[in-house]
Write an enzyme that holds these catalytic residues in place. Sequence first.
Site, PDB file in Angstrom:
ATOM      1  N   HIS A   1      60.498  65.669  34.212  1.00  0.00           N
ATOM      2  CA  HIS A   1      59.430  65.884  33.224  1.00  0.00           C
ATOM      3  C   HIS A   1      59.829  65.317  31.860  1.00  0.00           C
ATOM      4  O   HIS A   1      60.312  66.060  30.995  1.00  0.00           O
ATOM      5  CB  HIS A   1      59.139  67.378  33.091  1.00  0.00           C
ATOM      6  CG  HIS A   1      58.440  67.955  34.269  1.00  0.00           C
ATOM      7  ND1 HIS A   1      57.076  68.007  34.367  1.00  0.00           N
ATOM      8  CD2 HIS A   1      58.925  68.469  35.414  1.00  0.00           C
ATOM      9  CE1 HIS A   1      56.733  68.546  35.530  1.00  0.00           C
ATOM     10  NE2 HIS A   1      57.841  68.838  36.186  1.00  0.00           N
TER      11      HIS A   1
ATOM     12  N   GLU B   1      58.040  64.543  29.426  1.00  0.00           N
ATOM     13  CA  GLU B   1      57.241  65.095  28.319  1.00  0.00           C
ATOM     14  C   GLU B   1      57.959  66.241  27.615  1.00  0.00           C
ATOM     15  O   GLU B   1      57.713  66.520  26.442  1.00  0.00           O
ATOM     16  CB  GLU B   1      55.857  65.531  28.824  1.00  0.00           C
ATOM     17  CG  GLU B   1      55.793  66.797  29.680  1.00  0.00           C
ATOM     18  CD  GLU B   1      56.117  66.580  31.175  1.00  0.00           C
ATOM     19  OE1 GLU B   1      56.732  65.547  31.503  1.00  0.00           O
ATOM     20  OE2 GLU B   1      55.766  67.461  31.989  1.00  0.00           O
TER      21      GLU B   1
ATOM     22  N   CYS C   1      56.413  63.787  38.161  1.00  0.00           N
ATOM     23  CA  CYS C   1      56.721  64.790  39.187  1.00  0.00           C
ATOM     24  C   CYS C   1      55.757  64.667  40.367  1.00  0.00           C
ATOM     25  O   CYS C   1      55.874  63.716  41.125  1.00  0.00           O
ATOM     26  CB  CYS C   1      56.754  66.177  38.571  1.00  0.00           C
ATOM     27  SG  CYS C   1      57.881  67.264  39.455  1.00  0.00           S
TER      28      CYS C   1
END
Length: 545
Positions: free
Chosen positions: A514, A516, A389
Amino acid sequence: MPKKQINSKSTKYIFITGGVLSSLGKGIASASISLILKQMGFSVTIMKLDPYINVDPGTMNPFQHGEVFVTDDGAETDLDLGHYERFLGHSLNKNNNHTTGQVYFEVISKERRGHYLGKTVQVIPHITDEIKHRIKIFDGEYDFVLIEIGGTVGDIESLPFLESQRQMNLELGYKRVLNIHLTYVPYIRSAGEVKTKPTQHSVKTLMEYGIKPDILLCRSESKLPKDVRQKIALFCSVEENSVIEVPDVDHTIYEVPIAFAKRELANIILGKLGMPIPSLELETWIKFVNRIKYPKNEVKIALVGKYTKYRDSYKSIIEAFIHAGSINNAKINLELINSENLNEDNIEEMLAGVEGVLVGPGFGNRGIEGKIAAIKYIRENNIPFFGICLGMQCAVIEFARNVCGLPNANSSEFEKNDFNVIDLMDEQKKIKDKGGTMRLGAYPCKIKTETKAFEAYKEENISERHRHRYELNNSFRDVLESKGMILSGLSPDEKLVEIVELKDHPWFVGVQFHPELKSRAVTGHPLFINFIKAVLNKKKIEHKD
Ligand code: GLN
């Protein structure tokens, strides 16, 4: 996704409350219980009830609340939902997290619409009815709904949630509702013994609210002797086999389900609810944990960001590294580096010994120049790089400044000028409210073949979660591409750049989303896995030379 449609009368509700003090690992305990039930073949979902008055954590400072976990449907939720998804392995949604703010917002909006027909609107029954409605939202969809109540028993804020729990016990009865309470049993060094009094007091408080715990999870630094468990059982009026010690795990939180399985927690839960006890399958999980505990390799990775003082701000990234480490059979020594302390002069020294760098997400211009200095060094020195990001946006700025010859390149988030390679999209320019108005949730992305991104995902169409306002400015696409930046992932209509990478570099990938947030225990995330793989490969090649 729910596995099967079940009889709506048979969904069981398991409440998990916390006592004595916070940070005992209630989220991990709840996630672990959900996993062992799932591994017995049950369909399980899990929700968090947060006592604060914010509508969601989206507007909270990461230093206060840690990471904001975003779901596919774009809800900004508590970071415990991250634990739930990582353990359970399926995606949750906005119905899995409710706050006092949302509950009151709904009740007050209904009152304004005349819904209550002239009645006085009160905590009981109106607020508690709204809470129960939310708890029962998955009724009939799952075998089990676990409900973690945030905060500690005794807090003023959580009272309406506990009252709703009491009412559900009354309405549905002991065959459908179970109360688990997590407490702390401290070891007092000077006395040389563990103390049960805080647990007794916590249970007493819970009972004052009309809730009798069925199972006590007792967090302690050491093993609880049988006589201590007997004492807790007697004073707290809980069966002795239902006083379960939760000792500190040595290596990783992913050991907690194994510890619970050893203590037959699932059997006790099912026994109390009068259910048959299927066998528990934890083999794959145990293998995953063993690879974390006994890795063959080791790598040093730096996570560069500005919220480094509070590790919870990067919770999902840290966990994604643990997953990717396990899959690559490598221990990840993660060093968090505050980008405010970085500049071109000290970068070499600050990154000494670092084998791969992740530049993380963030907001505002503090520490930006440090991130850009780090990326320049990483790019020029062929260190594997992963930008997430804001990290990807900084990589684009760095490339524009130092490779494309645009020294004033910047994001309009930090400086408005004619070289805003990162800029707001038109829809974002109209937005005034701060809460819930970013590009949020899952969006599709199309990946170009023969790129690092494709090598990782091994498919062209993917979906990833977003949380940002700014995007790569399309008017700079040509110059970036002409100098060698590959725009390897685009939105299906090709209007938004989702992934950038560099060709002549061991691994240099920046993503606008994102990843993750979708890394799960056991399976991990393709980008994190390949990033670590690239770090290990580079290390192997260098050691051969
Ligand atoms: N501040 C940037 C934006 O809003 C990046 C956000 C992030 O890293 N999540 O676009």
